[in-house]
Design a protein around this motif. Structure first.
Motif, PDB file in Angstrom:
ATOM      1  N   ARG A 173       0.812  -1.226   0.000  1.00  0.00           N
ATOM      2  CA  ARG A 173       0.000   0.000   0.000  1.00  0.00           C
ATOM      3  C   ARG A 173       0.850   1.283   0.000  1.00  0.00           C
ATOM      4  O   ARG A 173       0.592   2.183  -0.817  1.00  0.00           O
ATOM      5  N   PRO A 174       1.868   1.430   0.858  1.00  0.00           N
ATOM      6  CA  PRO A 174       2.660   2.664   0.814  1.00  0.00           C
ATOM      7  C   PRO A 174       3.348   2.895  -0.525  1.00  0.00           C
ATOM      8  O   PRO A 174       3.483   4.039  -0.968  1.00  0.00           O
ATOM      9  N   VAL A 175       3.772   1.834  -1.187  1.00  0.00           N
ATOM     10  CA  VAL A 175       4.433   1.968  -2.483  1.00  0.00           C
ATOM     11  C   VAL A 175       3.446   2.516  -3.514  1.00  0.00           C
ATOM     12  O   VAL A 175       3.773   3.417  -4.296  1.00  0.00           O
ATOM     13  N   VAL A 176       2.208   1.992  -3.514  1.00  0.00           N
ATOM     14  CA  VAL A 176       1.186   2.461  -4.437  1.00  0.00           C
ATOM     15  C   VAL A 176       0.829   3.919  -4.152  1.00  0.00           C
ATOM     16  O   VAL A 176       0.706   4.736  -5.073  1.00  0.00           O
ATOM     17  N   GLU A 177       0.676   4.258  -2.892  1.00  0.00           N
ATOM     18  CA  GLU A 177       0.275   5.627  -2.544  1.00  0.00           C
ATOM     19  C   GLU A 177       1.344   6.644  -2.926  1.00  0.00           C
ATOM     20  O   GLU A 177       1.024   7.753  -3.385  1.00  0.00           O
ATOM     21  N   ARG A 178       2.619   6.306  -2.778  1.00  0.00           N
ATOM     22  CA  ARG A 178       3.685   7.230  -3.187  1.00  0.00           C
ATOM     23  C   ARG A 178       3.685   7.434  -4.695  1.00  0.00           C
ATOM     24  O   ARG A 178       3.904   8.552  -5.185  1.00  0.00           O
ATOM     25  N   ALA A 179       3.443   6.350  -5.459  1.00  0.00           N
ATOM     26  CA  ALA A 179       3.378   6.486  -6.917  1.00  0.00           C
ATOM     27  C   ALA A 179       2.202   7.371  -7.326  1.00  0.00           C
ATOM     28  O   ALA A 179       2.310   8.198  -8.247  1.00  0.00           O
ATOM     29  N   LEU A 180       1.076   7.231  -6.642  1.00  0.00           N
ATOM     30  CA  LEU A 180      -0.098   8.065  -6.944  1.00  0.00           C
ATOM     31  C   LEU A 180       0.182   9.533  -6.648  1.00  0.00           C
ATOM     32  O   LEU A 180      -0.236  10.421  -7.406  1.00  0.00           O
ATOM     33  N   GLU A 181       0.866   9.808  -5.560  1.00  0.00           N
ATOM     34  CA  GLU A 181       1.195  11.199  -5.218  1.00  0.00           C
ATOM     35  C   GLU A 181       2.066  11.840  -6.289  1.00  0.00           C
ATOM     36  O   GLU A 181       1.903  13.018  -6.616  1.00  0.00           O
ATOM     37  N   ARG A 182       2.991  11.074  -6.842  1.00  0.00           N
ATOM     38  CA  ARG A 182       3.899  11.634  -7.844  1.00  0.00           C
ATOM     39  C   ARG A 182       3.211  11.867  -9.181  1.00  0.00           C
ATOM     40  O   ARG A 182       3.552  12.798  -9.909  1.00  0.00           O
ATOM     41  N   ILE A 183       2.229  11.030  -9.518  1.00  0.00           N
ATOM     42  CA  ILE A 183       1.581  11.155 -10.826  1.00  0.00           C
ATOM     43  C   ILE A 183       0.352  12.064 -10.779  1.00  0.00           C
ATOM     44  O   ILE A 183      -0.143  12.499 -11.828  1.00  0.00           O
ATOM     45  N   ARG A 184      -0.152  12.373  -9.596  1.00  0.00           N
ATOM     46  CA  ARG A 184      -1.409  13.123  -9.486  1.00  0.00           C
ATOM     47  C   ARG A 184      -1.357  14.497 -10.153  1.00  0.00           C
ATOM     48  O   ARG A 184      -2.342  14.903 -10.794  1.00  0.00           O
ATOM     49  N   PRO A 185      -0.257  15.281 -10.052  1.00  0.00           N
ATOM     50  CA  PRO A 185      -0.253  16.584 -10.753  1.00  0.00           C
ATOM     51  C   PRO A 185      -0.499  16.454 -12.251  1.00  0.00           C
ATOM     52  O   PRO A 185      -1.221  17.256 -12.838  1.00  0.00           O
ATOM     53  N   GLN A 186       0.092  15.439 -12.899  1.00  0.00           N
ATOM     54  CA  GLN A 186      -0.148  15.242 -14.325  1.00  0.00           C
ATOM     55  C   GLN A 186      -1.595  14.849 -14.590  1.00  0.00           C
ATOM     56  O   GLN A 186      -2.208  15.296 -15.562  1.00  0.00           O
ATOM     57  N   ALA A 187      -2.152  13.995 -13.713  1.00  0.00           N
ATOM     58  CA  ALA A 187      -3.546  13.585 -13.884  1.00  0.00           C
ATOM     59  C   ALA A 187      -4.496  14.760 -13.689  1.00  0.00           C
ATOM     60  O   ALA A 187      -5.493  14.888 -14.416  1.00  0.00           O
ATOM     61  N   ASP A 188      -4.192  15.632 -12.740  1.00  0.00           N
ATOM     62  CA  ASP A 188      -5.069  16.778 -12.498  1.00  0.00           C
ATOM     63  C   ASP A 188      -5.080  17.729 -13.687  1.00  0.00           C
ATOM     64  O   ASP A 188      -6.120  18.346 -13.988  1.00  0.00           O
ATOM     65  N   ARG A 189      -3.954  17.870 -14.359  1.00  0.00           N
ATOM     66  CA  ARG A 189      -3.918  18.771 -15.523  1.00  0.00           C
ATOM     67  C   ARG A 189      -4.840  18.291 -16.634  1.00  0.00           C
ATOM     68  O   ARG A 189      -5.340  19.087 -17.425  1.00  0.00           O
ATOM     69  N   LYS A 190      -5.063  16.968 -16.716  1.00  0.00           N
ATOM     70  CA  LYS A 190      -5.968  16.416 -17.731  1.00  0.00           C
ATOM     71  C   LYS A 190      -7.344  16.088 -17.149  1.00  0.00           C
ATOM     72  O   LYS A 190      -8.174  15.484 -17.828  1.00  0.00           O
ATOM     73  N   GLN A 191      -7.590  16.508 -15.891  1.00  0.00           N
ATOM     74  CA  GLN A 191      -8.864  16.277 -15.229  1.00  0.00           C
ATOM     75  C   GLN A 191      -9.228  14.783 -15.201  1.00  0.00           C
ATOM     76  O   GLN A 191     -10.356  14.389 -15.480  1.00  0.00           O
ATOM     77  N   LEU A 192      -8.239  13.971 -14.865  1.00  0.00           N
ATOM     78  CA  LEU A 192      -8.451  12.534 -14.767  1.00  0.00           C
ATOM     79  C   LEU A 192      -8.770  12.148 -13.324  1.00  0.00           C
ATOM     80  O   LEU A 192      -8.198  12.700 -12.383  1.00  0.00           O
ATOM     81  N   VAL A 193      -9.672  11.193 -13.159  1.00  0.00           N
ATOM     82  CA  VAL A 193      -9.973  10.638 -11.845  1.00  0.00           C
ATOM     83  C   VAL A 193      -9.037   9.458 -11.614  1.00  0.00           C
ATOM     84  O   VAL A 193      -9.030   8.497 -12.399  1.00  0.00           O
ATOM     85  N   ILE A 194      -8.245   9.518 -10.557  1.00  0.00           N
ATOM     86  CA  ILE A 194      -7.278   8.464 -10.296  1.00  0.00           C
ATOM     87  C   ILE A 194      -7.445   7.995  -8.856  1.00  0.00           C
ATOM     88  O   ILE A 194      -7.544   8.804  -7.931  1.00  0.00           O
ATOM     89  N   GLN A 195      -7.525   6.689  -8.664  1.00  0.00           N
ATOM     90  CA  GLN A 195      -7.782   6.138  -7.339  1.00  0.00           C
ATOM     91  C   GLN A 195      -7.179   4.742  -7.222  1.00  0.00           C
ATOM     92  O   GLN A 195      -6.750   4.149  -8.217  1.00  0.00           O
ATOM     93  N   ALA A 196      -7.171   4.218  -5.970  1.00  0.00           N
ATOM     94  CA  ALA A 196      -6.631   2.883  -5.699  1.00  0.00           C
ATOM     95  C   ALA A 196      -7.641   2.083  -4.909  1.00  0.00           C
ATOM     96  O   ALA A 196      -8.355   2.627  -4.057  1.00  0.00           O
ATOM     97  N   GLU A 197      -7.702   0.779  -5.206  1.00  0.00           N
ATOM     98  CA  GLU A 197      -8.578  -0.149  -4.488  1.00  0.00           C
ATOM     99  C   GLU A 197      -7.733  -1.304  -3.981  1.00  0.00           C
ATOM    100  O   GLU A 197      -7.144  -2.043  -4.779  1.00  0.00           O
TER     101      GLU A 197
END
Length: 396
Positions: free
Chosen positions: A241-265
């Protein structure tokens, strides 16, 4: 007198015994000297011995051997030749063309039988799909050519490595040509003393092209290190889980610029996997970066984790395995491109992805890193319906 007579009698008996032993020994020595020398092996026995030696040696060679007579009829082929040429029957006595199914190879053997000079040829039989090297040498008795021998080696692996080397050189040249040409044009524009705002924009574009070249060189170096086994994975039992969450934090700015919904289950939030935390983070970041790059504005990206007992296609359980998947609603991958998606420099429809950037090395690096953990990386996708990249890790 009686004692003297007994002594003489005993001495006489001993002398007679010694004389008898010497006589027998002399007779045996004469018989041995007169015996004829051992007869050499008969010609038929010698021929059987050499035939057996040839059969044994030919059967244990790694190469295939085919022997033909002057009329190019097959007189012998070893099991290796039978396997390399994918022969489904005994062709001994039939024509060479029936075995090779290649007129160029048949003509080469005819030339060897004519002038006795050895020749080589690369052959790709359709039936086996291999790449074979044929070396033909004349068999002669004195000055008369009595047949020919073909030595067949499987060079499929060498051929594939050579093709990979050529492709690598061609791909690197292609990837470097575009940014270098852009740099040259931009530099010429700056040298012509344009207005300051134009020069500033040109310098920014030059910095972008230099970053692209640097990324290509860095990824090539890293891939070479991984493939040569020089990268040591620091495996440890760690939660995913921590590995996934760190990857999401790093990619989120790029996703926000394209208004993408990004999440983990997380199906199993506390799952512990045997992994190199940094390298698995690199794999996740690569997959997320591709998902963001090829998903249109307003789309979605989901990371899911699950537990598996076995890999797909395995008859018995080998796990449990932790599966991590990255799904997107992007453009998807055409079916014909799926088998090659993890090849170095391979890009789906270069015309369509020209402005997407990237070197085409990221997925190749990710595949090597996952396999270094003992897992596997695969993709499920359909054009226009998004993609799901999944990889497995051993559960600690």
């Amino acid at each position: 007198m009686t004692t003297l007579t007994l002594s003489l009698t005993l001495a006489l008996v001993a002398s007679l015994g010694l004389c008898a032993w010497l006589f027998v020994a002399c007779q045996r020595a004469r018989a041995a000297a007169a015996a004829p020398p051992p007869r050499p092996a008969e010609p038929d026995q010698f021929k059987a011995l050499t035939d057996a030696l040839f059969q044994t040696a030919a059967a244990n060679l790694d190469a295939g051997i085919v022997v033909v007579d002057p009329s190019r009829h097959v007189r012998y082929l070893n099991p290796q030749a039978d396997a390399l040429l994918a022969s489904d029957q005994s062709l001994s006595g039939l024509s060479l063309i029936a075995l090779l199914r290649d007129h160029q190879a048949d003509a080469l053997v005819a030339e060897v039988l004519h002038d006795g000079g050895p020749r080589e040829l690369a052959l790709k039989p359709i039936s086996s799909g291999r790449t074979l090297r044929l070396r033909c040498t004349a068999l002669a008795t004195g000055a008369q050519i009595t047949g020919a021998m073909l030595l067949i080696n499987d060079i499929t692996q060498l051929s594939m490595l050579e093709r990979a080397r050529r492709d690598l050189v061609a791909n690197v040249s292609h990837e470097l040509r575009t940014p270098l040409a852009s740099l040259k044009l931009l530099l010429e524009t700056v040298q012509s003393a344009p207005p300051p705002e134009v020069a500033q924009r040109m310098l920014g574009q030059m910095a972008h092209e230099i970053d692209a070249i640097t990324q290509l060189v860095d990824e090539l170096h890293e891939l070479a290190q991984i493939e040569s086994g020089r990268v040591t994975l620091k495996l440890a039992p760690l939660p995913i889980r921590p590995v996934v969450e760190r990857a999401l934090e790093r990619i989120r700015p790029q996703a926000d610029r394209k208004q993408l919904v990004i999440q983990a289950e997380f199906a199993e939030a506390a799952t512990i996997a045997l992994m190199d935390e940094g390298r698995i983070g690199q794999v996740l970041l690569n997959l997320l970066h591709n998902a963001v790059k090829f998903t249109g504005a307003g789309g979605s990206i989901v990371i899911r984790t699950a537990l598996l007992d076995r890999h797909a296609g395995e008859p018995t359980p080998t796990g449990p395995w932790l599966t991590v998947s990255v799904s997107d609603t992007g453009v998807g991958i055409p079916t014909q491109d799926l088998p090659r998606i993890f090849e170095r420099f391979y890009k789906v429809d270069r015309a369509r992805t020209r402005h997407a950037g990237g070197t085409g090395l990221g997925l190749a690096i990710a595949k090597h890193l996952v396999e270094g953990h003992g897992g596997r990386l695969w993709v499920d996708s359909a054009e226009g319906q998004g993609s799901t990249f999944s990889f497995t890790l051993p559960v600690a």
